[in-house]
Design a protein around this motif. Structure first.
Motif, PDB file in Angstrom:
ATOM      1  N   GLN A   1     -20.399  -6.562  62.918  1.00  0.00           N
ATOM      2  CA  GLN A   1     -19.367  -6.688  61.889  1.00  0.00           C
ATOM      3  C   GLN A   1     -19.977  -6.693  60.484  1.00  0.00           C
ATOM      4  N   VAL A   2     -19.174  -6.275  59.516  1.00  0.00           N
ATOM      5  CA  VAL A   2     -19.568  -6.329  58.104  1.00  0.00           C
ATOM      6  C   VAL A   2     -18.588  -7.260  57.397  1.00  0.00           C
ATOM      7  N   PRO A   3     -18.902  -8.557  57.302  1.00  0.00           N
ATOM      8  CA  PRO A   3     -18.017  -9.491  56.607  1.00  0.00           C
ATOM      9  C   PRO A   3     -18.165  -9.360  55.097  1.00  0.00           C
ATOM     10  N   LEU A   4     -17.293 -10.038  54.385  1.00  0.00           N
ATOM     11  CA  LEU A   4     -17.275  -9.998  52.923  1.00  0.00           C
ATOM     12  C   LEU A   4     -17.614 -11.382  52.386  1.00  0.00           C
ATOM     13  N   ALA A   5     -18.751 -11.502  51.692  1.00  0.00           N
ATOM     14  CA  ALA A   5     -19.109 -12.774  51.052  1.00  0.00           C
ATOM     15  C   ALA A   5     -18.327 -12.906  49.747  1.00  0.00           C
ATOM     16  N   ALA A   6     -17.969 -14.134  49.400  1.00  0.00           N
ATOM     17  CA  ALA A   6     -17.171 -14.392  48.198  1.00  0.00           C
ATOM     18  C   ALA A   6     -17.812 -15.513  47.391  1.00  0.00           C
ATOM     19  N   LEU A   7     -17.719 -15.388  46.051  1.00  0.00           N
ATOM     20  CA  LEU A   7     -18.384 -16.344  45.157  1.00  0.00           C
ATOM     21  C   LEU A   7     -17.466 -16.738  44.009  1.00  0.00           C
ATOM     22  N   ALA A   8     -17.456 -18.026  43.710  1.00  0.00           N
ATOM     23  CA  ALA A   8     -16.805 -18.551  42.509  1.00  0.00           C
ATOM     24  C   ALA A   8     -17.723 -19.608  41.917  1.00  0.00           C
TER      25      ALA A   8
ATOM     26  N   ARG B   1      -9.849 -21.114  51.405  1.00  0.00           N
ATOM     27  CA  ARG B   1      -9.926 -20.122  52.479  1.00  0.00           C
ATOM     28  C   ARG B   1      -9.258 -18.809  52.090  1.00  0.00           C
ATOM     29  N   HIS B   2      -8.694 -18.715  50.876  1.00  0.00           N
ATOM     30  CA  HIS B   2      -7.990 -17.513  50.434  1.00  0.00           C
ATOM     31  C   HIS B   2      -8.805 -16.757  49.386  1.00  0.00           C
ATOM     32  N   GLN B   3      -8.676 -15.423  49.379  1.00  0.00           N
ATOM     33  CA  GLN B   3      -9.469 -14.589  48.478  1.00  0.00           C
ATOM     34  C   GLN B   3      -9.236 -14.916  47.003  1.00  0.00           C
ATOM     35  N   GLU B   4      -8.020 -15.321  46.641  1.00  0.00           N
ATOM     36  CA  GLU B   4      -7.745 -15.565  45.217  1.00  0.00           C
ATOM     37  C   GLU B   4      -8.517 -16.750  44.639  1.00  0.00           C
ATOM     38  N   ALA B   5      -9.175 -17.530  45.495  1.00  0.00           N
ATOM     39  CA  ALA B   5      -9.995 -18.649  45.020  1.00  0.00           C
ATOM     40  C   ALA B   5     -11.364 -18.173  44.526  1.00  0.00           C
ATOM     41  N   TYR B   6     -11.644 -16.861  44.625  1.00  0.00           N
ATOM     42  CA  TYR B   6     -12.964 -16.323  44.306  1.00  0.00           C
ATOM     43  C   TYR B   6     -12.843 -15.156  43.332  1.00  0.00           C
ATOM     44  N   GLY B   7     -13.921 -14.914  42.598  1.00  0.00           N
ATOM     45  CA  GLY B   7     -13.904 -13.843  41.612  1.00  0.00           C
ATOM     46  C   GLY B   7     -14.786 -12.667  41.944  1.00  0.00           C
ATOM     47  N   TYR B   8     -15.793 -12.884  42.804  1.00  0.00           N
ATOM     48  CA  TYR B   8     -16.775 -11.832  43.085  1.00  0.00           C
ATOM     49  C   TYR B   8     -17.024 -11.750  44.586  1.00  0.00           C
ATOM     50  N   PHE B   9     -17.180 -10.519  45.084  1.00  0.00           N
ATOM     51  CA  PHE B   9     -17.291 -10.270  46.520  1.00  0.00           C
ATOM     52  C   PHE B   9     -18.409  -9.269  46.796  1.00  0.00           C
TER      53      PHE B   9
END
Length: 201
Positions: free
Chosen positions: A106-113, A31-39
């Motif tokens: 809203q403009v959410p931020l998708a995250a990918l790892a 659930r934290h941003q540091e678990a992902y590399g691309y947004f």
């Protein structure tokens, strides 16, 4: 359950408790941003909302599909035409867990790892981060939408620290002429390995 009580359980039950605790820790990490590399910022649409006033559950899968394919096209060289591409991706597994809702506009931020790269398959970890409630207005430019953002970008501070949605999916890449699994090209594989955390040795 306390560690003392856990020690009193039979071996199999103790192992299930340990497994459950490890899973909860992993879920929290995801659930934290540091678990992902691309947004990638995602513009919600009016039609994404359901009668309850928030984005309908099925729409999240399209957001996740968007960030995966955006990265593959932009950074791995995926071709989008069946006549020009030596491989195409078939999505074979999808999973999504909802924590808090979002809604249009809203403009959410998708995250990918990337969790695992096989001979012809890729396992992805995904999330969606809501806009930061403390942020009065977001500044999402064309470049952010065309290039995306990598971990450490200052713009990530405009989004919540905890994901509102987490998920996972698996792609199997096939030869478009035969629909049989095909080995991933080396440059394609390198682009995917860039998003593994920790990176492979």
């Amino acid at each position: 359950m306390t560690a003392r009580v856990s020690r009193l359980l039979p071996g199999k039950a103790r192992s299930l408790v340990t497994s459950s605790n490890n899973r909860r820790a992993e879920d929290c990490h995801q659930r934290h941003q540091e678990a992902y590399g691309y947004f990638l910022p995602i513009q919600t649409r009016w039609q994404d909302n359901d009668q309850y006033g928030h984005v309908n559950n099925v729409v999240y899968y399209s957001y996740f599909d968007t960030i995966i394919n955006h990265y593959l096209i932009r950074y791995c060289g995926l071709k989008t035409g069946l006549l020009t591409s030596p491989l195409v991706g078939f999505m074979v597994t999808n999973q999504c867990t909802f924590h808090t809702p979002i809604g249009f506009p809203q403009v959410p931020l998708a995250a990918l790892a990337v969790e695992k790269v096989g001979q012809s398959s890729v396992h992805y970890r995904l999330a969606l981060f809501p806009p930061n409630a403390a942020q009065e207005s977001q500044s999402v430019g064309h470049r952010d939408l065309s290039d995306g953002l990598f971990f450490g970008h200052p713009m990530l501070a405009q989004f919540g620290a905890l994901a509102c949605t987490t998920g996972s999916s698996v792609h199997v890449f096939v030869n478009p002429a035969t629909s049989k699994p095909t080995t991933l090209p080396e440059d394609f594989r390198r682009g995917l390995l860039r998003l593994m955390n920790p990176p492979p040795e």
